[in-house]
Design an enzyme around this catalytic site. Structure first.
Site, PDB file in Angstrom:
ATOM      1  N   HIS A 186       0.837  -1.203   0.000  1.00  0.00           N
ATOM      2  CA  HIS A 186       0.000   0.000   0.000  1.00  0.00           C
ATOM      3  C   HIS A 186       0.876   1.259   0.000  1.00  0.00           C
ATOM      4  O   HIS A 186       0.655   2.183  -0.792  1.00  0.00           O
ATOM      5  CB  HIS A 186      -0.928  -0.002   1.215  1.00  0.00           C
ATOM      6  CG  HIS A 186      -1.712   1.269   1.378  1.00  0.00           C
ATOM      7  ND1 HIS A 186      -2.706   1.640   0.498  1.00  0.00           N
ATOM      8  CD2 HIS A 186      -1.634   2.267   2.301  1.00  0.00           C
ATOM      9  CE1 HIS A 186      -3.201   2.808   0.883  1.00  0.00           C
ATOM     10  NE2 HIS A 186      -2.578   3.207   1.959  1.00  0.00           N
ATOM     11  N   SER A 209     -14.944   5.793  10.771  1.00  0.00           N
ATOM     12  CA  SER A 209     -14.259   4.511  10.592  1.00  0.00           C
ATOM     13  C   SER A 209     -15.222   3.454  11.125  1.00  0.00           C
ATOM     14  O   SER A 209     -15.737   3.602  12.228  1.00  0.00           O
ATOM     15  CB  SER A 209     -12.943   4.453  11.369  1.00  0.00           C
ATOM     16  OG  SER A 209     -12.080   5.496  10.968  1.00  0.00           O
ATOM     17  N   THR A 216      -4.079   0.396   5.553  1.00  0.00           N
ATOM     18  CA  THR A 216      -4.671  -0.331   4.420  1.00  0.00           C
ATOM     19  C   THR A 216      -3.851  -1.573   4.085  1.00  0.00           C
ATOM     20  O   THR A 216      -2.627  -1.493   3.964  1.00  0.00           O
ATOM     21  CB  THR A 216      -4.725   0.604   3.198  1.00  0.00           C
ATOM     22  OG1 THR A 216      -5.407   1.780   3.584  1.00  0.00           O
ATOM     23  CG2 THR A 216      -5.441  -0.052   2.023  1.00  0.00           C
TER      24      THR A 216
HETATM   25 CA    CA Z   1      -6.043   4.275   7.334  1.00  0.00          CA
END
Ligand code: CA
Length: 429
Positions: free
Chosen positions: A142, A266, A358
């Protein structure tokens, strides 16, 4: 103390669907609202939610040192504070209560009716009061993809990246459980070619496929956690969708990092799967490419083989799986993250949440964000219904799932499912 709850041969007297994420070997912890509007701490076996507050009142945890109201709470924080030994005793006892060989609760209809709920009778809540939320940036794939897109393919990783698990402090007030919808955020954006920013709805709302671990009280101010002890302070894990607005992020992130592009929401899966339940799925993580400072050198299998999937579901349409990744791709493991987080003496408390960052894998179909999957929007993703996506559109639902699988066993996380609503409309006066 051995984790007898994990015995792969154990069967339960409850009816459980084949291939459930929640066999009797899982025994996760969560918080739910019951059909009588009572909030309680519970666990799940198959498609039954089990009221641990009621089980405790009925005496099923006799012999385990627990306060009377430990499960009659709206968060798991106090139970998590009790520490690893207590978590193990409780999981082992729950496994015994529901073991096919044990008829005590099975034969007691009144007790059974009191403690067992079907999933449509309950509403899952946020499992912990998140005091502090930290987000790491620990997937090399990522970080490399993002560095390639926004900076320089030749120097995609910044010089510090291979020496420490890079992270930032997030915001806990907008952490929400599965099934709570999120509005498209508004923010400052610099339109392409413009010299002045505008305040506008984000056009590049994205998910980030992450997992998060939840800690117990670990240290006092000034005291670092040695890497070899770090796992003792990790209660368990959840799926974590770290919603992001890429156009807001691009304009705001220099020099202090993400701010409003990340803190609007989130989303987490509601059942915390304990680190104990994940024991059988340990594996070796990527080898460090640079010699690490001693406080970050971890020994043994510190990665976990957890298969991860992201699906996109447009409104009134079928879902399409857009990514398949795995938690084992993480370059930095949770022990390294916790050792690094506390090396300066930063205290970690019960209920703190630590996002992995991620989780992208090595191949384009394993990338953990639309930013990477559509490569900045240059390569739209085709969905099963024929439509295309560069980023998330209004009324799309993002679904993340995760599970471990080996021969005859499966331990899963269920899912975190979130619908993106249009921009918030203030109520008319
Ligand atoms: Ca993040």
């Amino acid at each position: 103390m051995s984790i007898t709850a994990n015995d792969p041969k154990r069967k339960t007297w409850l009816d459980t669907p084949k291939d459930t994420d929640f066999p009797i070997q899982n025994i996760p912890f969560g918080v739910f609202l019951t059909r009588d509007d009572i909030i309680t701490i519970g666990t799940r076996i198959g498609d039954y939610a089990i009221d641990l507050g009621a089980l405790h009142q009925l005496g099923y945890f006799e012999g385990i040192p627990l306060t009377d109201d430990i499960f009659l709470q709206d968060t798991l924080n106090d139970f998590i504070s009790d520490g690893k030994k207590t978590w193990r005793l409780v999981r082992n006892r729950i496994a015994d209560i529901f073991d096919a060989e044990n008829s005590k609760l099975k034969e007691n209809k009144d007790h059974r009716n009191t403690v067992l709920f079907t999933l449509d009778e309950i509403e899952m809540q946020l499992p912990v009061q998140v005091g502090d939320y930290t987000d790491f940036y620990s997937s090399k794939e990522h970080a490399t993809n993002v560095g390639t897109m926004f900076r320089d393919p030749e120097n995609a990783l910044l010089p510090n990246w291979l020496h420490m698990p890079v992270g930032y402090h997030g915001r806990s007030s907008s952490i929400i459980p599965s099934d709570i919808p999120v509005h498209r955020p508004i923010g400052q954006i610099l339109p392409k070619g413009a010299s002045q920013p505008v305040l506008a709805p984000s056009k590049r709302v994205d998910f980030e496929l992450e997992m998060a671990f939840i800690t117990t009280d670990a240290n006092v101010l000034g005291e670092p956690i040695p890497i070899e002890e770090a796992e003792d302070y990790i209660f368990g894990m959840v799926l974590f969708n770290d919603w992001s607005a890429r156009d807001i992020q691009t304009w705001e992130y220099v020099p202090l990092g993400p701010f409003l592009a990340k803190n609007f929401a989130s989303s987490v899966s509601p059942w915390i799967v304990t680190l104990d339940a994940l024991e059988p799925f340990r594996t070796t993580g990527p080898k460090p490419e640079k010699e690490l400072l001693p406080y970050l050198q971890s020994k043994g299998k510190k990665a976990f083989d957890i298969k991860l999937e992201v699906a996109l579901k447009p409104e009134n349409s079928e879902e399409t799986t857009v990514s398949k990744s795995n938690f084992k791709y993480m370059y930095w493991n949770m022990s390294q993250q916790l050792a690094h987080h506390t090396v300066n003496g930063c205290p970690v408390n019960s209920g703190d949440m630590m996002g992995s960052g991620t989780i992208s894998g090595p191949t384009p179909d394993s990338y953990g964000s639309m930013l990477e999957l559509s490569w900045k929007g240059e390569k739209p993703i085709k969905l099963n219904d024929g439509s295309e996506r560069k980023f998330i559109e209004d009324n799309d639902t993002v679904i993340m799932r995760g599970y471990c699988e080996a021969k005859d066993r499966r331990i899963g996380f269920g899912e975190v499912r979130t619908k993106l609503l249009p921009v918030f409309e203030p109520k008319k006066k």
